[in-house]
Design a protein around this motif. Structure first.
Motif, PDB file in Angstrom:
ATOM      1  N   ASN A 207      53.747  14.328  18.591  1.00 34.55           N
ATOM      2  CA  ASN A 207      54.168  15.704  18.851  1.00 34.55           C
ATOM      3  C   ASN A 207      53.542  16.637  17.816  1.00 34.55           C
ATOM      4  N   HIS A 208      53.708  17.949  18.039  1.00 28.38           N
ATOM      5  CA  HIS A 208      53.064  18.929  17.171  1.00 28.38           C
ATOM      6  C   HIS A 208      53.532  18.811  15.720  1.00 28.38           C
ATOM      7  N   ASN A 209      54.831  18.558  15.534  1.00 26.29           N
ATOM      8  CA  ASN A 209      55.351  18.460  14.168  1.00 26.29           C
ATOM      9  C   ASN A 209      54.733  17.288  13.414  1.00 26.29           C
ATOM     10  N   TYR A 210      54.546  16.162  14.106  1.00 24.71           N
ATOM     11  CA  TYR A 210      53.955  14.990  13.459  1.00 24.71           C
ATOM     12  C   TYR A 210      52.484  15.255  13.143  1.00 24.71           C
TER      13      TYR A 210
ATOM     14  N   LYS B  85      49.337   9.884   1.540  1.00 23.58           N
ATOM     15  CA  LYS B  85      48.923   8.920   2.555  1.00 23.58           C
ATOM     16  C   LYS B  85      49.049   9.541   3.945  1.00 23.58           C
ATOM     17  N   ALA B  86      47.965   9.464   4.726  1.00 25.92           N
ATOM     18  CA  ALA B  86      47.959  10.062   6.057  1.00 25.92           C
ATOM     19  C   ALA B  86      48.953   9.358   6.976  1.00 25.92           C
ATOM     20  N   LEU B  87      49.552  10.102   7.890  1.00 28.96           N
ATOM     21  CA  LEU B  87      50.483   9.531   8.858  1.00 28.96           C
ATOM     22  C   LEU B  87      49.753   8.981  10.074  1.00 28.96           C
ATOM     23  N   LEU B  88      48.721   9.688  10.508  1.00 24.61           N
ATOM     24  CA  LEU B  88      47.927   9.270  11.660  1.00 24.61           C
ATOM     25  C   LEU B  88      46.659   8.574  11.194  1.00 24.61           C
ATOM     26  N   ALA B  89      46.119   7.722  12.043  1.00 24.69           N
ATOM     27  CA  ALA B  89      44.798   7.153  11.762  1.00 24.69           C
ATOM     28  C   ALA B  89      43.769   8.279  11.828  1.00 24.69           C
TER      29      ALA B  89
END
Length: 655
Positions: A221-224, A237-241
């Motif tokens: 989602n946009h918030n993530y 540390k990045a949340l997404l690859a």
């Protein structure tokens, strides 16, 4: 250059093949506007640009960008965009869970199947849904929870839901799970790296799969998405690859998500949470001092707080409030200095965020829009919203120089995209291209627009206004024999009108307050009901067929003034300029979202009525309303509506 053009030509040829040959063969209705939209999206990816794509209702924009992304990946290495060893995914960001589920469970499996069968791709298209750890089960916490409820009396359905978590790690996929149970078993905010159950942890296995080189799409989602961008900007540390392209669907919701993510809030719950984590790390004295200092400030603040606006409260502080806040800040800063090595980074960051919010109020920081609102138990929640949200979006998202597609049915307002560019941080960005894909629906034949001249100006909220609106709604409902969706901009007005009509309608009357999905499902199950809603049904809800043959919008959907909009207004020398450049475009977008509930398929017919004197011929915003909506035939009277419905509906409609 010659080879590049040849490969681009082949890529566009495959777009044609998918939409003109493959999808129709499998029963999918394909429209010319959808094909051209997918070509535009492919050009955006090939040209490493940013596209604003306004796609009308019924276009099929999801298949358009999914197909463009798959074909782009197929030819990108040959075009030199990245090497064949580059397996970074494409990120798709949406605002609704419903769309995420549809992409994962419907769109992608079907597209993967038909493209494989045609030989266009060799491997299935794999995707992963990315979301916060609070949505997933911690196996160790689940084990403790199961032991705790094993011999206790507990709601049978809730207990069964907890038991299902032994086989399902994603809690959103389990129905009947209570909020308390979710909090008891979810992955904690601070997940220790030395956890003894880490190797067999299902959440860790999920993270490993999410970063697999076989994943083509990662969906969030946009918030993530914005949280990931913030992590990267701060070298966390990045949340997404790492991803190679970005698709923002439902992009009209991105600015609101940015307001949430780039703002800071602090309430009692935040202080209590920080205190609990201090205690877990054997910092009981610091936890006690933190709570005492904050509550001492709150006591002084609440005793002297004066409301200056109904929807937002002044950020200015009295001498006594400033002194109490100064003491609270002093304690927090002292605690920060005492947290030496061994303290979790999460706790240090949370304490730092609390300090920043309070410091912004203490210093009246001009970089933030400062206000407070009432939270739970009427305790104040302090809000500091960045004045640079568009700039932050530009810095964290668009400065990555990745090809990006922003799409929605309401990106264009009036005659252009200027308002969307402004709020998304794309003003002056040379890489941006704009494209409008008009809806294929025949609104001029299938939709009737009614702007009643019989409306009279009334004092807002007066009994006379309520009676007038109720009378118009009752007559319209009768003209279409129910089958009506009534959209309000005010819960108060909705309640008053409901009170007037509740016992006088010959059709089922259903009211939706806030997020009552059960009532929406009930409305859909009935033949000729009337649904009153003031918020959740303006967008994202599908009412195909005859269930909504009359859409009534009570008042033009102008945004409610709030501290953020007041701060925007300060940037304009003249009020009229602010209204035309900000307020009217936002109203037009919301109006288009509401109008989109009327016609959902090519066979639908609907009457759309707007009960606002400002929208009628001669009204202040009449031209703005007409420019926002597709061209429709105009009804002059209730009789025109009755004749239209009779000419379009069979006898079964009235039974």
């Amino acid at each position: 250059m010659f080879y590049r053009k040849e490969y681009e030509k082949k890529a566009h040829g495959e777009i044609e093949k998918v939409f003109r040959d493959i999808l129709p063969k499998h029963g999918l209705c394909v429209r010319e506007a959808q094909i051209q939209l997918s070509h535009q999206m492919l050009d955006t990816l090939l040209g490493n640009k940013i596209a604003l794509c306004d796609a009308g209702v019924g276009i099929g924009k999801t298949y358009a960008y999914l197909t463009a992304s798959v074909i782009w990946r197929k030819y990108a290495s040959a075009l030199g965009h990245f090497s064949v060893c580059d397996h970074r995914p494409v990120t798709i960001s949406t605002s609704s869970i419903a769309l995420q589920k549809a992409i994962m469970q419907e769109y992608l499996p079907f597209l993967s199947k038909v493209m494989q069968e045609s030989g266009m791709i060799q491997q299935p298209i794999q995707a992963v849904l990315r979301k916060g750890k609070e949505h997933f089960v911690c196996d160790r916490r689940l084990e403790s929870r199961l032991q705790a409820i094993g011999h206790k009396q507990k709601n049978a359905l809730q207990k069964q839901a907890v038991l299902k978590l032994k086989d399902i790690c994603d809690m959103d996929a389990v129905h009947g799970l209570s909020g308390f149970d979710r909090r008891q078993v979810c992955v904690p905010k601070f997940c220790p790296s030395d956890c003894p159950g880490r190797n067999g942890c299902r959440y860790q296995q999920y993270l490993k799969r999410a970063k697999s080189r076989d994943v083509f799409f990662q969906i969030c989602n946009h918030n993530y998405l914005l949280a990931d961008a913030l992590h990267r900007a701060k070298d966390y540390k990045a949340l997404l690859a790492d991803y190679r392209a970005l698709v923002v669907d439902e992009a009209h919701q991105l600015p609101e998500a940015a307001r949430q993510m780039y703002g800071k809030t602090l309430g009692v719950e935040d202080i209590e949470e920080i205190g609990r984590f201090l205690e877990k790390e054997f910092r009981r004295k610091q936890a006690k001092r933190l709570r005492e200092a904050y509550h001492a400030f709150l006591e002084v603040f609440r005793n002297q707080a004066e409301t200056t606006e109904p929807d937002g409260h002044s950020a200015s502080l009295s001498v006594q409030q400033r002194e109490a806040l100064k003491n609270c800040l002093s304690q927090i800063r002292q605690i920060q200095q005492e947290l030496t090595g061994g303290t979790s980074r999460w706790l240090i960051n949370r304490l730092g965020e609390a300090e920043k919010v309070l410091a912004a109020f203490a210093n009246q920081d001009p970089h933030y829009i400062l206000y407070w609102k009432e939270g739970r138990n009427q305790f104040p929640v302090f809000c500091a919203i960045s004045r640079r949200i568009p700039k932050r979006l530009q810095e964290t998202l668009w400065s990555q120089r990745l090809p990006s597609i922003l799409t929605s049915g309401t990106l264009k307002a009036g005659n252009g995209f200027e308002r969307t560019r402004q709020v998304t941080g794309l003003t002056g960005e040379s890489k941006v291209k704009e494209y409008v894909a008009e809806s294929p629906f025949h609104y001029k034949e299938n939709c009737l627009l009614y702007l009643p001249q019989t409306l009279k100006p009334m004092r807002k909220g007066s009994l006379g206004e309520v009676h007038m609106i109720a009378d118009h709604i009752q007559r319209l409902i009768g003209a279409t024999y129910g089958h009506t969706l009534v959209l309000f901009t005010s819960y108060s007005l909705m309640g008053s009108v409901c009170q007037q009509l509740r016992d006088s309608l010959p059709f089922p009357l259903i009211e939706v307050w806030r997020h009552s999905q059960e009532e929406i499902h009930r409305f859909k199950s009935l033949e000729n009901a009337v649904l009153f809603s003031a918020g959740s049904c303006w967008e994202g809800v599908d009412f195909p067929g005859d269930m909504v043959s009359s859409l009534i919008m009570v008042k033009l959907p102008f945004a409610v003034p709030d501290p953020v909009r007041e701060a925007e207004k300060e940037q304009y020398e003249h009020l009229e300029e602010y209204i035309q450049e900000n307020i009217v475009p936002d109203m037009q977008k919301k109006l288009r979202q509401g109008f989109g509930r009327a016609i959902r398929t090519e066979q639908d017919t609907c009457v759309v009525s707007i009960l606002d004197t400002r929208a009628v011929a001669g009204g202040r915003y009449h031209k703005d309303v007409l420019s926002a909506l597709p061209e429709c035939r105009m009804a002059k009277s209730i009789e025109d509506i009755e004749q239209f419905i009779r000419s379009r509906k069979g006898t079964e409609y009235y039974m």
